[in-house]
Enzyme design. Structure first.
Site, PDB file in Angstrom:
ATOM      1  N   SER A  72      46.589   3.880 224.535  1.00 21.74           N
ATOM      2  CA  SER A  72      45.790   3.311 225.618  1.00 21.74           C
ATOM      3  C   SER A  72      46.553   3.271 226.942  1.00 21.74           C
ATOM      4  O   SER A  72      45.977   3.467 228.003  1.00 21.74           O
ATOM      5  CB  SER A  72      45.355   1.898 225.248  1.00 21.74           C
ATOM      6  OG  SER A  72      46.500   1.090 225.004  1.00 21.74           O
ATOM      7  N   LYS A 100      46.536  10.848 213.138  1.00 20.22           N
ATOM      8  CA  LYS A 100      46.838  10.053 214.332  1.00 20.22           C
ATOM      9  C   LYS A 100      47.207   8.681 213.801  1.00 20.22           C
ATOM     10  O   LYS A 100      46.367   7.959 213.272  1.00 20.22           O
ATOM     11  CB  LYS A 100      45.610   9.987 215.230  1.00 20.22           C
ATOM     12  CG  LYS A 100      45.778   9.027 216.369  1.00 20.22           C
ATOM     13  CD  LYS A 100      44.496   8.905 217.152  1.00 20.22           C
ATOM     14  CE  LYS A 100      44.346   7.565 217.853  1.00 20.22           C
ATOM     15  NZ  LYS A 100      45.455   6.653 217.796  1.00 20.22           N
ATOM     16  N   GLY A 116      50.704   6.519 217.622  1.00 16.25           N
ATOM     17  CA  GLY A 116      49.749   5.654 218.321  1.00 16.25           C
ATOM     18  C   GLY A 116      50.242   4.282 218.717  1.00 16.25           C
ATOM     19  O   GLY A 116      49.435   3.415 219.044  1.00 16.25           O
ATOM     20  N   VAL A 154      49.121   9.441 221.192  1.00 16.95           N
ATOM     21  CA  VAL A 154      47.808   9.050 221.718  1.00 16.95           C
ATOM     22  C   VAL A 154      47.864   7.545 221.926  1.00 16.95           C
ATOM     23  O   VAL A 154      48.194   6.806 221.003  1.00 16.95           O
ATOM     24  CB  VAL A 154      46.676   9.351 220.711  1.00 16.95           C
ATOM     25  CG1 VAL A 154      45.323   9.013 221.314  1.00 16.95           C
ATOM     26  CG2 VAL A 154      46.710  10.798 220.272  1.00 16.95           C
ATOM     27  N   TYR A 210      42.347   9.333 211.561  1.00 13.43           N
ATOM     28  CA  TYR A 210      42.804   8.299 212.494  1.00 13.43           C
ATOM     29  C   TYR A 210      43.132   7.046 211.694  1.00 13.43           C
ATOM     30  O   TYR A 210      42.246   6.317 211.259  1.00 13.43           O
ATOM     31  CB  TYR A 210      41.686   8.043 213.518  1.00 13.43           C
ATOM     32  CG  TYR A 210      41.987   7.051 214.612  1.00 13.43           C
ATOM     33  CD1 TYR A 210      43.179   6.325 214.672  1.00 13.43           C
ATOM     34  CD2 TYR A 210      41.061   6.826 215.622  1.00 13.43           C
ATOM     35  CE1 TYR A 210      43.427   5.419 215.681  1.00 13.43           C
ATOM     36  CE2 TYR A 210      41.293   5.926 216.644  1.00 13.43           C
ATOM     37  CZ  TYR A 210      42.474   5.221 216.662  1.00 13.43           C
ATOM     38  OH  TYR A 210      42.707   4.311 217.665  1.00 13.43           O
TER      39      TYR A 210
HETATM   40  C1  LIG Z   1      45.612  -1.172 218.195  1.00 18.39           C
HETATM   41  C2  LIG Z   1      45.425  -0.116 219.252  1.00 18.39           C
HETATM   42  O1  LIG Z   1      44.465  -0.114 219.925  1.00 18.39           O
HETATM   43  N1  LIG Z   1      46.372   0.775 219.342  1.00 18.39           N
HETATM   44  C3  LIG Z   1      46.392   1.771 220.353  1.00 18.39           C
HETATM   45  C4  LIG Z   1      46.320   3.146 219.801  1.00 18.39           C
HETATM   46  O2  LIG Z   1      45.946   3.494 218.750  1.00 18.39           O
HETATM   47  C5  LIG Z   1      47.642   1.643 221.191  1.00 18.39           C
HETATM   48  O3  LIG Z   1      47.622   2.613 222.200  1.00 18.39           O
HETATM   49  C6  LIG Z   1      47.750   0.272 221.790  1.00 18.39           C
HETATM   50  O4  LIG Z   1      46.661  -0.005 222.612  1.00 18.39           O
HETATM   51  C7  LIG Z   1      49.034   0.138 222.585  1.00 18.39           C
HETATM   52  O5  LIG Z   1      50.095   0.532 221.794  1.00 18.39           O
HETATM   53  C8  LIG Z   1      49.220  -1.254 223.127  1.00 18.39           C
HETATM   54  O6  LIG Z   1      49.376  -2.184 222.094  1.00 18.39           O
HETATM   55  C1  LIG Z   2      44.849   4.103 221.300  1.00 14.92           C
HETATM   56  C2  LIG Z   2      43.919   4.898 220.587  1.00 14.92           C
HETATM   57  O1  LIG Z   2      44.265   5.858 220.013  1.00 14.92           O
HETATM   58  C3  LIG Z   2      42.513   4.553 220.643  1.00 14.92           C
HETATM   59  O2  LIG Z   2      42.124   3.750 221.466  1.00 14.92           O
HETATM   60  O3  LIG Z   2      41.749   5.074 219.853  1.00 14.92           O
END
Ligand SMILES: CC(=O)N[C@H](C=O)[C@@H](O)[C@H](O)[C@H](O)CO
Ligand SMILES: CC(=O)C(=O)O
Length: 329
Positions: free
Chosen positions: A241, A199, A222, A239, A169
């Site tokens: 949020s 990821k 991501g 993947v 990750y």
């Molecule tokens: C920095 C962070 O948390 N990145 C998330 C995934 O890894 C993303 O899903 C972000 O939450 C999303 O792209 C919104 O900025």
């Molecule tokens: C966005 C994401 O991959 C995480 O919250 O770990």
């Protein structure tokens, strides 16, 4: 009886016609929400893990977001603010919830500051019947500083997860571990039998492209704000949020892209980016949990040091979301 038979034959010819002229291209590209962790109030105000909400969350994802895979206990799951026991309990709750919605592909994040904890989480994930694979982010205080250190740290965790597959990750904005992922991909692929890719949560698309070109492993994307760029460059799934509440729009972007409708993919991507631009000033995880609550699913608070939105902030966020039309998307 004859009439029923005749209409069945009609149905068959219609189906044959449809399949012949519109062959179904079954896509394997998956949208995987990095699920938030539900908390309830406790006496000292730090938030108590509340796994009783997981089942409603799973149903919400399935029914309202067309989601059937989850990434449990990652960044947005506030995993590094949870104890080891809480992380295990949380994962067990998702495994127990999965059958109620006809099954889910569960990916568990097992990275931790102590390699001993990461190994324990990997073994625990493996011991549960219902976890599909794991992923691990590196430690963030004493950080690996080279490809070989990273492989050395990652290998025993992968071994503990075996025969489950494991992904690395990569999220340098949070971990400050900014090792070259293309070099790591090569080294990890040859050293670790159950390593299946990365990821990748970073805006460096040059390195992402180099990783894809190597042709080893899968690349999960991501950065929701550039989901379709990731698809263009060869991401195999995403993947993120926002797929807990924005998946209908994200699915539209995915399907538009896959059917070659670039203009439409750009429009849906624009919506995703607009939502993120609107939400981020209110704070990432607290704001997104507030959005999920506005959609009818209360996942409770966040854990300190994160703090929930004040009532007026929540009202302003709702106003801003209404202004961009989000609730009608
Ligand atoms: C920095 C962070 O948390 N990145 C998330 C995934 O890894 C993303 O899903 C972000 O939450 C999303 O792209 C919104 O900025
Ligand atoms: C966005 C994401 O991959 C995480 O919250 O770990």
């Amino acid at each position: 009886m004859d009439r029923i038979f005749a209409s069945l034959m009609n149905l068959r010819s219609i189906v044959t016609f449809l399949v012949f002229f519109f062959p179904l291209t079954v896509s394997s590209f998956d949208l995987i929400p990095a699920v938030f962790t539900p908390f309830s109030e406790d006496e000292i105000g730090i938030g108590k893990l509340d796994t009783s909400k997981v089942i409603d969350y799973a149903k919400f994802l399935k029914q309202k977001q067309n989601i059937s895979s989850v990434f449990v206990g990652g960044t947005n799951g506030e995993s590094l603010s949870l104890t080891l026991e809480e992380r295990k309990t949380l994962l067990e709750a998702w495994v127990e919830a999965a059958p109620s919605i006809g099954g889910m592909t569960i990916i568990s994040h097992v990275g931790a500051e102590s390699i001993v904890d990461a190994i324990a989480l990997a073994s625990h994930a493996k011991s549960l019947d219902g976890v599909a694979s794991v992923a691990a982010m590196p430690p963030t205080f004493f950080r690996p500083s080279s490809v070989s250190e990273l492989v050395a740290w990652f290998s025993p965790i992968a071994e503990a997860a075996y025969p489950l597959t494991i992904k690395y990750y990569h999220i340098p904005s949070m971990t400050n571990v900014a090792i070259d992922m293309d070099e790591f991909l090569v080294a990890a692929s040859s050293a670790i039998p159950n390593f299946t890719g990365i990821k990748y949560t970073d805006t460096d698309l040059y390195t992402f492209t180099k990783c894809v070109s190597l042709g080893v492993g899968e690349m999960f994307y991501g950065k929701d704000e550039t989901l379709t760029s990731g698809m263009l460059l060869g991401a195999t799934s995403a993947v993120g949020s926002t797929y807990s509440f924005l998946a209908p729009t994200a699915w539209s972007a995915v399907h538009a892209w896959e059917s070659g409708n670039v203009k439409s993919a750009q429009e849906y991507q624009g919506k995703i980016t607009l939502l993120i631009n609107t939400m981020l000033p209110y704070g990432g995880i607290p704001a997104q949990k507030a959005i999920v609550k506005m959609m009818g699913l209360d996942l409770g608070n966040v854990r300190l040091p994160l703090t929930a939105l004040e009532e007026d902030q929540e009202a302003n966020l709702k106003k801003d979301l209404n202004a961009i039309g989000f609730f009608d998307w």
